[in-house]
Design an enzyme around this catalytic site. Structure first.
Site, mmCIF file in Angstrom:
data_model
loop_
_atom_site.group_PDB
_atom_site.id
_atom_site.type_symbol
_atom_site.label_atom_id
_atom_site.label_comp_id
_atom_site.label_asym_id
_atom_site.label_seq_id
_atom_site.Cartn_x
_atom_site.Cartn_y
_atom_site.Cartn_z
ATOM 1 N N LYS A 30 0.835 -1.184 0.000
ATOM 2 C CA LYS A 30 0.000 0.000 0.000
ATOM 3 C C LYS A 30 0.880 1.249 0.000
ATOM 4 C CE LYS A 30 -4.281 -1.633 0.269
ATOM 5 N NZ LYS A 30 -5.332 -1.303 -0.710
ATOM 6 N N LYS A 35 -13.967 -6.890 -7.540
ATOM 7 C CA LYS A 35 -14.294 -7.144 -6.139
ATOM 8 C C LYS A 35 -15.812 -7.304 -6.025
ATOM 9 C CE LYS A 35 -10.472 -4.367 -4.263
ATOM 10 N NZ LYS A 35 -10.119 -3.138 -3.491
#
Length: 320
Positions: A143, A239
């Site tokens: 990240k 997703k």
């Protein structure tokens, strides 16, 4: 009957992305009961998409008790609410017929898929230590998404010099920052970069060099998203909480592949119940990122199995 409850799962450690930090996963569990059979599903309402636990609960509670999967696609938009109900209806159908969901779909039983393991945003020193701790994993997802990410990436590479790495900027860069970073990402062996620019402000991706594959995450929700990705992205991140369930996700995967996109199957931070339907979707894709349960300190009673082969299909006691 359709019921919805809020559940909270503590995280093993603080999880940070460019938009903020969390210490727990707040999810909604949906149960659809018909004829003494109960189907279950989970969703993770996401503030980035203007969803809250309350707003998603209200959407679900407003549905007719006898709604079908086909009708659901028209009644609710893509998003968390439709996801939980869609997956619960798949589970209900499988239990009613005494079959697994992949049998209903005419697909082979899912095989284990190697999944990424996510390192959250932190100081370079802490990210290096985390990378070293998890360097044995087959794929790390890092990240990033700040103007000062180069020291973090270099630190991760010191901690895990040989581990394949993908990057998720979570919309945190500008075109200038990404252009400056891209050659270094290539130099450091990064395999993929997710959503470097904000969705809706990503036209520059069609104009600047893309020396490594660029993946649409926040910019890709369902099949209606695909026309806006042309020329800007090479991969789509599917997703369930974005597509509104397994039904649309499977169609998005099919259409995305037909249009030449690579596919990544990702997740929000949820429990094994949220990941279970995605193990079907993840079969044969370029990248799988279903590590949500690995980030938790606690999980469902019958969790998914993760081992050296990857994430396995769910037991029937969990879902499907």
């Amino acid at each position: 009957m359709i019921s919805v409850t809020a559940d909270t799962f503590k995280l093993a450690e603080v999880f940070t992305i460019s938009r903020g930090s969390r210490t727990e996963a707040k999810v909604l569990t949906v149960r659809v009961s018909r004829g003494g059979v109960v189907g279950v599903g989970e969703c993770v309402p996401y503030a980035r998409y203007d969803e809250t636990l309350d707003s998603v609960t209200a959407e679900i509670e407003g549905l007719p008790a006898d709604i079908t999967r086909a009708d659901l696609q028209a009644v609710l938009p893509a998003g968390a609410a439709r996801n939980a109900v869609d997956c619960a209806l798949w589970d209900l159908e499988a239990k009613t017929q005494g079959k697994r969901v992949w049998d209903l779909l005419g697909l082979p039983a899912p095989k284990p898929e190697i999944t990424a393991y996510t390192l959250s945003l932190d100081t370079p020193e802490k990210m290096q230590a985390s990378a070293q701790k998890h360097s044995r994993r087959p794929l790390l997802k890092i990240k990033l998404g700040t103007p000062d990410d180069m020291p973090r990436l270099e630190a991760v590479r010191r901690g895990a010099p040989d581990t394949p790495v993908i990057i998720d900027a979570n919309e945190g860069w500008t075109a200038e920052i990404y252009t400056d970073l891209a050659p270094h990402l290539v130099r450091l062996g990064v395999k993929l970069v997710e959503q470097p620019l904000p969705a809706g402000q990503d036209d520059m991706l069609a104009e600047i060099a893309r020396p490594l594959p660029v993946c649409a995450d926040e910019a890709c929700h369902d099949r209606a998203s695909l026309p806006n990705l042309i020329g800007k992205y090479d991969v789509i991140n599917i997703k369930l909480d974005k597509t509104g369930g397994l039904t649309e996700a499977l169609e998005l995967k099919r259409e995305g592949l037909d249009e030449g996109y690579g596919v990544m199957v990702g997740c929000m931070v949820g429990s094994s119940l949220a990941m279970a339907p995605a193990t079907i979707l993840a079969q044969g894709v370029a990248f799988t990122d279903l590590d949500g349960p690995l980030l938790l300190a606690e999980d469902r009673d019958t969790p998914l199995t993760f081992d050296d082969q990857g994430v396995h299909a769910p037991a029937a006691a969990l879902w499907g």
